[in-house]
Design a protein around this motif. Structure first.
Motif, mmCIF file in Angstrom:
data_model
loop_
_atom_site.group_PDB
_atom_site.id
_atom_site.type_symbol
_atom_site.label_atom_id
_atom_site.label_comp_id
_atom_site.label_asym_id
_atom_site.label_seq_id
_atom_site.Cartn_x
_atom_site.Cartn_y
_atom_site.Cartn_z
ATOM 1 N N ASP A 167 -2.777 0.736 -34.224
ATOM 2 C CA ASP A 167 -2.747 1.860 -33.293
ATOM 3 C C ASP A 167 -2.056 1.361 -32.061
ATOM 4 O OD1 ASP A 167 -3.954 3.486 -30.910
ATOM 5 O OD2 ASP A 167 -4.281 4.709 -32.696
ATOM 6 N N ASN A 168 -1.186 2.184 -31.483
ATOM 7 C CA ASN A 168 -0.329 1.652 -30.426
ATOM 8 C C ASN A 168 -1.051 1.377 -29.117
ATOM 9 O OD1 ASN A 168 -0.644 4.314 -29.640
ATOM 10 N ND2 ASN A 168 1.526 4.839 -29.792
ATOM 11 N N ALA A 169 -2.204 2.015 -28.863
ATOM 12 C CA ALA A 169 -2.911 1.759 -27.607
ATOM 13 C C ALA A 169 -3.502 0.347 -27.548
ATOM 14 C CB ALA A 169 -3.983 2.815 -27.372
ATOM 15 N N PRO A 170 -4.338 -0.067 -28.513
ATOM 16 C CA PRO A 170 -4.838 -1.446 -28.456
ATOM 17 C C PRO A 170 -3.738 -2.486 -28.634
ATOM 18 C CG PRO A 170 -5.512 -0.386 -30.499
ATOM 19 C CD PRO A 170 -4.953 0.682 -29.621
ATOM 20 N N THR A 171 -2.697 -2.145 -29.413
ATOM 21 C CA THR A 171 -1.598 -3.091 -29.585
ATOM 22 C C THR A 171 -0.901 -3.343 -28.245
ATOM 23 O OG1 THR A 171 -1.254 -2.330 -31.850
ATOM 24 C CG2 THR A 171 0.553 -3.521 -30.814
ATOM 25 N N TYR A 172 -0.699 -2.294 -27.469
ATOM 26 C CA TYR A 172 -0.116 -2.453 -26.130
ATOM 27 C C TYR A 172 -0.960 -3.410 -25.291
ATOM 28 C CZ TYR A 172 1.320 -1.173 -21.354
ATOM 29 O OH TYR A 172 1.748 -1.201 -20.038
ATOM 30 N N LEU A 173 -2.278 -3.220 -25.310
ATOM 31 C CA LEU A 173 -3.160 -4.093 -24.527
ATOM 32 C C LEU A 173 -3.039 -5.544 -24.965
ATOM 33 C CD1 LEU A 173 -6.601 -2.304 -23.993
ATOM 34 C CD2 LEU A 173 -4.880 -2.897 -22.289
ATOM 35 N N VAL A 174 -2.974 -5.742 -26.281
ATOM 36 C CA VAL A 174 -2.879 -7.115 -26.798
ATOM 37 C C VAL A 174 -1.640 -7.817 -26.247
ATOM 38 C CG1 VAL A 174 -2.399 -8.462 -28.880
ATOM 39 C CG2 VAL A 174 -4.242 -6.772 -28.890
ATOM 40 N N PHE A 175 -0.483 -7.175 -26.337
ATOM 41 C CA PHE A 175 0.743 -7.839 -25.911
ATOM 42 C C PHE A 175 0.940 -7.796 -24.396
ATOM 43 C CE2 PHE A 175 1.533 -7.373 -30.416
ATOM 44 C CZ PHE A 175 2.018 -8.637 -30.713
ATOM 45 N N PHE A 176 0.354 -6.829 -23.721
ATOM 46 C CA PHE A 176 0.327 -6.838 -22.261
ATOM 47 C C PHE A 176 -0.355 -8.110 -21.768
ATOM 48 C CE2 PHE A 176 -1.498 -5.822 -18.122
ATOM 49 C CZ PHE A 176 -0.509 -5.097 -17.485
ATOM 50 N N ASN A 177 -1.449 -8.460 -22.423
ATOM 51 C CA ASN A 177 -2.164 -9.672 -22.030
ATOM 52 C C ASN A 177 -1.507 -10.936 -22.574
ATOM 53 O OD1 ASN A 177 -4.885 -9.000 -20.556
ATOM 54 N ND2 ASN A 177 -4.612 -7.414 -22.097
ATOM 55 N N THR A 178 -0.839 -10.828 -23.716
ATOM 56 C CA THR A 178 -0.080 -11.975 -24.222
ATOM 57 C C THR A 178 1.009 -12.374 -23.224
ATOM 58 O OG1 THR A 178 -0.448 -11.259 -26.496
ATOM 59 C CG2 THR A 178 1.337 -12.830 -26.127
ATOM 60 N N ALA A 179 1.583 -11.386 -22.554
ATOM 61 C CA ALA A 179 2.636 -11.643 -21.571
ATOM 62 C C ALA A 179 2.085 -12.062 -20.212
ATOM 63 C CB ALA A 179 3.503 -10.402 -21.418
ATOM 64 N N GLY A 180 0.802 -12.274 -20.119
ATOM 65 C CA GLY A 180 0.201 -12.763 -18.877
ATOM 66 C C GLY A 180 -0.823 -11.830 -18.280
ATOM 67 N N GLY A 181 -0.685 -10.527 -18.511
ATOM 68 C CA GLY A 181 -1.673 -9.570 -18.058
ATOM 69 C C GLY A 181 -1.660 -9.262 -16.572
ATOM 70 N N ASP A 182 -0.698 -9.816 -15.812
ATOM 71 C CA ASP A 182 -0.609 -9.560 -14.374
ATOM 72 C C ASP A 182 0.412 -8.437 -14.149
ATOM 73 O OD1 ASP A 182 -0.409 -9.509 -11.642
ATOM 74 O OD2 ASP A 182 0.427 -11.526 -11.434
ATOM 75 N N PRO A 183 -0.024 -7.240 -13.751
ATOM 76 C CA PRO A 183 0.916 -6.115 -13.635
ATOM 77 C C PRO A 183 2.031 -6.350 -12.629
ATOM 78 C CG PRO A 183 -1.211 -5.571 -12.648
ATOM 79 C CD PRO A 183 -1.395 -6.846 -13.395
ATOM 80 N N LEU A 184 1.736 -7.024 -11.522
ATOM 81 C CA LEU A 184 2.769 -7.259 -10.513
ATOM 82 C C LEU A 184 3.883 -8.138 -11.053
ATOM 83 C CD1 LEU A 184 0.599 -7.738 -7.277
ATOM 84 C CD2 LEU A 184 1.903 -5.714 -8.000
ATOM 85 N N THR A 185 3.512 -9.200 -11.758
ATOM 86 C CA THR A 185 4.508 -10.083 -12.345
ATOM 87 C C THR A 185 5.303 -9.375 -13.436
ATOM 88 O OG1 THR A 185 3.132 -12.018 -11.899
ATOM 89 C CG2 THR A 185 4.873 -12.280 -13.533
ATOM 90 N N LEU A 186 4.598 -8.606 -14.264
ATOM 91 C CA LEU A 186 5.270 -7.910 -15.360
ATOM 92 C C LEU A 186 6.200 -6.815 -14.855
ATOM 93 C CD1 LEU A 186 2.350 -7.691 -17.943
ATOM 94 C CD2 LEU A 186 4.464 -8.993 -18.176
ATOM 95 N N MET A 187 5.878 -6.197 -13.733
ATOM 96 C CA MET A 187 6.746 -5.145 -13.203
ATOM 97 C C MET A 187 7.961 -5.691 -12.467
ATOM 98 S SD MET A 187 4.286 -2.038 -11.851
ATOM 99 C CE MET A 187 3.287 -3.047 -10.762
ATOM 100 N N THR A 188 7.954 -6.971 -12.158
ATOM 101 C CA THR A 188 9.050 -7.555 -11.379
ATOM 102 C C THR A 188 9.753 -8.666 -12.162
ATOM 103 O OG1 THR A 188 7.389 -8.973 -10.273
ATOM 104 C CG2 THR A 188 8.034 -6.929 -9.157
ATOM 105 N N THR A 189 9.180 -9.856 -12.136
ATOM 106 C CA THR A 189 9.808 -11.013 -12.775
ATOM 107 C C THR A 189 10.057 -10.779 -14.262
ATOM 108 O OG1 THR A 189 8.673 -12.443 -11.196
ATOM 109 C CG2 THR A 189 9.641 -13.485 -13.142
ATOM 110 N N HIS A 190 9.074 -10.205 -14.944
ATOM 111 C CA HIS A 190 9.183 -9.998 -16.392
ATOM 112 C C HIS A 190 9.284 -8.510 -16.734
ATOM 113 C CE1 HIS A 190 8.599 -14.212 -16.875
ATOM 114 N NE2 HIS A 190 7.315 -14.213 -16.566
#
Length: 473
Positions: free
Chosen positions: A384-407
């Motif tokens: 299901d795409n909702a929990p899958t999004y959460l899994v990889f959001f956290n795999t990428a570090g889980g920090d929204p500020l970093t993910l919205m800018t650097t990554h």
């Protein structure tokens, strides 16, 4: 509303009662120190959702709530016994208060408000009109959700084409465009993006960063659909007698719900832009005033919609709580069992899932957007795409500020993968199965599970390969 929320709330209250004697403030735990076996309940509930409807449909239809509760308890009770009741209770409260309840309240509001709008009258399903309906649905999906847009437009689209000989392709492309890809631009559009919004991703961030990707896929799908539909229309024409002849003028019943829909959008926007220092502590989970106002407002709008919508409109839309109740029960289990998985992914390459993190990471240690796009997409297709999004959001570090800018490229890839590839199978996104069920109830012989995959592999996968080279290299 009560029917939707009662199973999840009952399970939560029962578990809280069990853990209450030792309840203290919630605390994070180190995911690098726990066994990957703690991820078994999460894998179990997702596999149950994917396989049991196919292998044991009667059992699943009657007992899916019990299956979800069993997997949730399979995580929570051993976790409480191992790490203590206080930590387990804190994790339960955080999963419910910070993520599950806001998530379900938004879906319920969109589901209810959209279910109170009925498009009456009959259109003629020409290739141009069908393409226009799909394009309108793609736009609406980002503002009233893929579920809301699908429920609003699928019945008028079926009526418009019920004098066509070949209709399957119309419904398949509707699932591709309206039930999935069209919802990629705002947190209102698709559940994965709303979860990102709850985690701190800005409301308009997704629109700014995957707009071109979305327009490319939508333009390709709409263009391809038009030529396929025109081919069938010229080859087969229409039936001699229209099963639903024009007896009423085209219009809307329950149009007041459009104002309530605007209220839903306003509440979500308000919670994103309104910054208040006032916060409340709920057993260790901080809850901000904007979020409380949003959730209370969504409840009010849901109840108002139920009160003002004529029964005839709900009857015409075949509105009932079954689909929403299923989502509420299943996601109660998903949001709880995902807790240890997220903790282990946050541990990075040093954690139990270090191999997963390494697979989506370049040799220089930076995340690989292309790998994130496909890893998120493939799992979104079958889980299901909702929990899958959460899994990889956290795999990428889980920090929204970093993910919205650097990554930013990585977060764009995760977002696009979760939303776009939910269209690959019937089980990738909740509206897919809803649309299939409605079409079949109206006499459309929809493809089997693997028959539908043949359509998606032939049409969607080449587009996703092109998207990889164009946007995620």
């Amino acid at each position: 509303m009560k029917t939707t929320m009662r199973p999840a709330v009952s399970m939560a209250l029962a578990t809280l009662a069990l853990l209450a004697p030792g309840l203290v403030l919630a605390a994070d735990f180190d995911g690098s120190t726990i066994s990957p076996l703690w991820g078994v309940p999460f894998a179990g509930i997702l596999l149950s959702i994917a396989l049991l409807p196919l292998l044991a449909p009667a059992f699943w239809h009657h007992h899916y709530g019990k299956v979800a509760a069993a997997w949730a308890l399979a995580f929570l009770l051993p976790f409480a016994a191992t790490f203590g009741a206080s930590l387990a209770a804190g994790q339960l409260v955080h999963a419910l208060v910070a993520e599950y309840i806001p998530f379900i309240l938004l879906l319920t509001a969109l589901f209810t408000v959209a279910g109170g709008i009925h498009i009456r009258g009959n259109l003629r399903g020409s290739p141009g009109l069908n393409t226009a309906i799909l394009a309108i649905g793609a736009v609406l999906a980002s503002f009233m959700g893929t579920t809301g847009a699908s429920m609003l437009l699928i019945r008028p689209l079926i009526r418009a084409n019920d004098d066509r000989v070949h209709r399957v392709h119309v419904i398949v492309f509707f699932i591709f465009i309206v039930s999935n890809v069209g919802g990629s631009l705002t947190p209102l559009g698709d559940p994965p993006l709303f979860l990102g919004f709850l985690k701190g991703v800005s409301f308009f961030w997704t629109a700014q960063h995957i707009l071109l990707d979305t327009l490319f896929v939508l333009a390709a799908l709409l263009g391809l659909f038009y030529f396929i539909d025109r081919h069938y229309f010229r080859k087969e024409g229409v039936l001699p007698v229209d099963p639903t002849p024009d007896t009423r003028r085209l219009g809307f019943d329950g149009a007041l719900n459009f104002w309530l829909l605007a209220g839903v959008v306003a509440l979500v926007l308000l919670s994103g832009f309104w910054k208040s220092p006032l916060r409340f502590d709920v057993f260790g989970t901080e809850v901000g005033l904007p979020g409380l106002v949003r959730d209370a407002g969504l409840i009010v709008l849901t109840l108002v919609s139920l009160a003002i919508t004529p029964k005839a409109v709900h009857a015409a839309n075949q509105f009932e709580w079954g689909p929403m109740a299923e989502v509420a029960k299943l996601f109660a289990g998903i949001f709880l069992t995902i807790v240890p998985v997220i903790a282990m992914l946050k541990a990075g390459t040093q954690g139990p899932f270090g191999a997963v993190v390494a697979a989506v990471t370049r040799p220089d240690g930076q995340p690989d957007p292309a790998m994130y796009f496909w890893a998120t997409g493939i799992l979104s297709s079958f889980l299901d795409n909702a929990p899958t999004y959460l899994v990889f959001f956290n795999t990428a570090g889980g920090d929204p500020l970093t993910l919205m800018t650097t990554h930013a490229a990585t977060l764009a890839a995760i977002s696009a993968g979760a939303v776009f590839m939910g269209a690959n199978t019937y089980i990738g996104n909740a509206p897919n199965l809803m649309v299939k069920a409605i079409a079949e109830s109206r006499g459309v012989r929809m493809p089997s599970f693997f028959g539908y995959m043949a359509w998606s592999m032939a049409i969607l996968l080449p587009l996703f390969v092109l998207s990889t080279f164009l946007f995620f290299r």
